[in-house]
Design a protein around this motif. Structure first.
Motif, PDB file in Angstrom:
ATOM      1  N   THR A   1       0.823  -1.224   0.000  1.00 32.44           N
ATOM      2  CA  THR A   1       0.000   0.000   0.000  1.00 32.44           C
ATOM      3  C   THR A   1       0.856   1.274   0.000  1.00 32.44           C
ATOM      4  N   ARG A   2       2.180   1.112  -0.201  1.00 30.47           N
ATOM      5  CA  ARG A   2       3.142   2.232  -0.282  1.00 30.47           C
ATOM      6  C   ARG A   2       3.256   3.030   1.020  1.00 30.47           C
ATOM      7  N   LEU A   3       2.694   2.531   2.090  1.00 28.47           N
ATOM      8  CA  LEU A   3       2.739   3.297   3.340  1.00 28.47           C
ATOM      9  C   LEU A   3       4.136   3.298   3.967  1.00 28.47           C
ATOM     10  N   HIS A   4       5.014   2.407   3.498  1.00 24.88           N
ATOM     11  CA  HIS A   4       6.397   2.420   4.018  1.00 24.88           C
ATOM     12  C   HIS A   4       7.127   3.683   3.589  1.00 24.88           C
ATOM     13  N   ARG A   5       6.553   4.389   2.567  1.00 25.57           N
ATOM     14  CA  ARG A   5       7.154   5.661   2.136  1.00 25.57           C
ATOM     15  C   ARG A   5       6.624   6.834   2.950  1.00 25.57           C
ATOM     16  N   VAL A   6       5.577   6.590   3.707  1.00 26.18           N
ATOM     17  CA  VAL A   6       4.932   7.661   4.474  1.00 26.18           C
ATOM     18  C   VAL A   6       5.444   7.687   5.913  1.00 26.18           C
ATOM     19  N   PHE A   7       5.463   6.516   6.536  1.00 29.67           N
ATOM     20  CA  PHE A   7       5.841   6.425   7.952  1.00 29.67           C
ATOM     21  C   PHE A   7       7.358   6.314   8.119  1.00 29.67           C
ATOM     22  N   GLU A   8       7.855   6.854   9.232  1.00 30.37           N
ATOM     23  CA  GLU A   8       9.222   6.555   9.642  1.00 30.37           C
ATOM     24  C   GLU A   8       9.158   5.240  10.409  1.00 30.37           C
ATOM     25  N   ILE A   9       9.892   4.238   9.914  1.00 32.27           N
ATOM     26  CA  ILE A   9       9.830   2.894  10.488  1.00 32.27           C
ATOM     27  C   ILE A   9      11.218   2.481  10.985  1.00 32.27           C
ATOM     28  N   PHE A  10      11.274   1.999  12.226  1.00 27.65           N
ATOM     29  CA  PHE A  10      12.549   1.620  12.835  1.00 27.65           C
ATOM     30  C   PHE A  10      12.514   0.149  13.251  1.00 27.65           C
ATOM     31  N   THR A  11      13.709  -0.419  13.438  1.00 31.29           N
ATOM     32  CA  THR A  11      13.762  -1.842  13.787  1.00 31.29           C
ATOM     33  C   THR A  11      13.505  -2.076  15.277  1.00 31.29           C
ATOM     34  N   SER A  12      13.665  -1.034  16.099  1.00 29.29           N
ATOM     35  CA  SER A  12      13.416  -1.207  17.535  1.00 29.29           C
ATOM     36  C   SER A  12      12.968   0.121  18.138  1.00 29.29           C
ATOM     37  N   VAL A  13      12.374   0.042  19.325  1.00 33.03           N
ATOM     38  CA  VAL A  13      11.951   1.256  20.039  1.00 33.03           C
ATOM     39  C   VAL A  13      13.172   2.120  20.353  1.00 33.03           C
ATOM     40  N   ASP A  14      14.288   1.478  20.745  1.00 36.92           N
ATOM     41  CA  ASP A  14      15.511   2.239  21.058  1.00 36.92           C
ATOM     42  C   ASP A  14      15.957   3.063  19.852  1.00 36.92           C
TER      43      ASP A  14
END
Lengths: 112, 142
Positions: A92-105
């Motif tokens: 849905t191309r939302l990976h281009r919208v949100f800032e996504i990280f591998t961990s909370v830290d």
């Protein structure tokens, strides 16, 4: 919906303690996100580590939260997407919208 | 003939059954005689397709009335995967549903369900059937 909330360095972190985010439970998260931003939360991190299945309703609630954050001049960042969730963000191309990280830290580090 | 599965399920029109239907989709795919990678991808896709199709029937076709029933039929052969979801609601016009706006500035909360179905399946149709409607989705397997 089981949600654990923590506060760290002025950032609110939500841990979603469910294995699914779908049309049956996502409305509860939508209400909680709106409540948080309405009550003054600026920066929010949502940990999706335990979510192994998301549908378009779940994605829509995260978009709703993203828009709440933008209206509040804040941020909404996501962490730890499992494979099905990651696939749905890419589809849905939302990976281009949100800032996504591998961990909370890692997400918290991005605010420093 | 290696794969020949035909499953009929009837459930009340309520989202509480999404998990169960998704699991059934995963289990059906896991039993298919095909390469492991294909099976794993199909397992994931079938769970999504059944969930999105069911939510569509509940929210837009049957208006979330638990007294109404939704009938689901899953058919798998060596050549095709066919999912049909029957509802007794007022229906909707599939062709009137636009592709979602992918721009961060034009983001909408809703409107991704049909796009996801069209992305994962080869054909998606919604038509009248026996006094109700059927959402018919097909995917070639070979």
């Amino acid at each position: 919906m089981d949600i654990r909330t923590e506060h760290s360095e002025g950032i609110t972190v939500l841990y979603i303690k469910e294995d699914r985010l779908d049309a049956n439970n996502s409305e509860e998260l939508k209400i909680e996100l709106r409540r948080l931003f309405d009550s003054g939360t600026k920066d929010l991190v949502i940990d999706l580590k335990e979510i192994h299945f998301i549908d378009s309703s779940g994605l829509g609630v995260l978009v709703s939260g993203y828009k709440n954050a933008s209206t509040a001049h804040g941020t909404l960042k996501l962490t730890d997407l499992q494979s099905q969730v990651k696939s749905m963000f890419e589809l849905t191309r939302l990976h281009r919208v949100f800032e996504i990280f591998t961990s909370v830290d890692d997400a918290l580090q991005s605010y420093r | 003939m290696k794969n020949d599965i035909d499953i009929d399920i009837t459930i009340p029109s309520h989202t509480r059954y999404l998990r169960m239907i998704g699991r059934i989709g995963e289990k059906v795919a896991e039993e298919l005689d095909c390469p492991k990678d294909t099976r794993e991808a199909l397992s994931c896709q079938l769970a999504v397709v059944l969930t999105e199709g069911l939510v569509n029937a509940i929210k837009h076709a049957s208006r979330a009335d638990p007294d109404k029933e939704i009938h689901i039929r899953i058919n798998v052969s060596d050549k095709n995967l066919v999912v049909r979801i029957y509802d007794n609601g007022v229906g909707f016009d599939l062709d009137s549903i636009p592709t979602p706006n992918f721009s961060p500035h034009g983001l909408e909360e809703k409107g991704r369900g049909i796009f996801i179905l069209r992305s994962l399946m080869d054909t998606v149709k919604y038509k009248r059937s026996d006094g109700g409607n059927v959402l018919e989705m097909k995917k070639k397997l070979a």
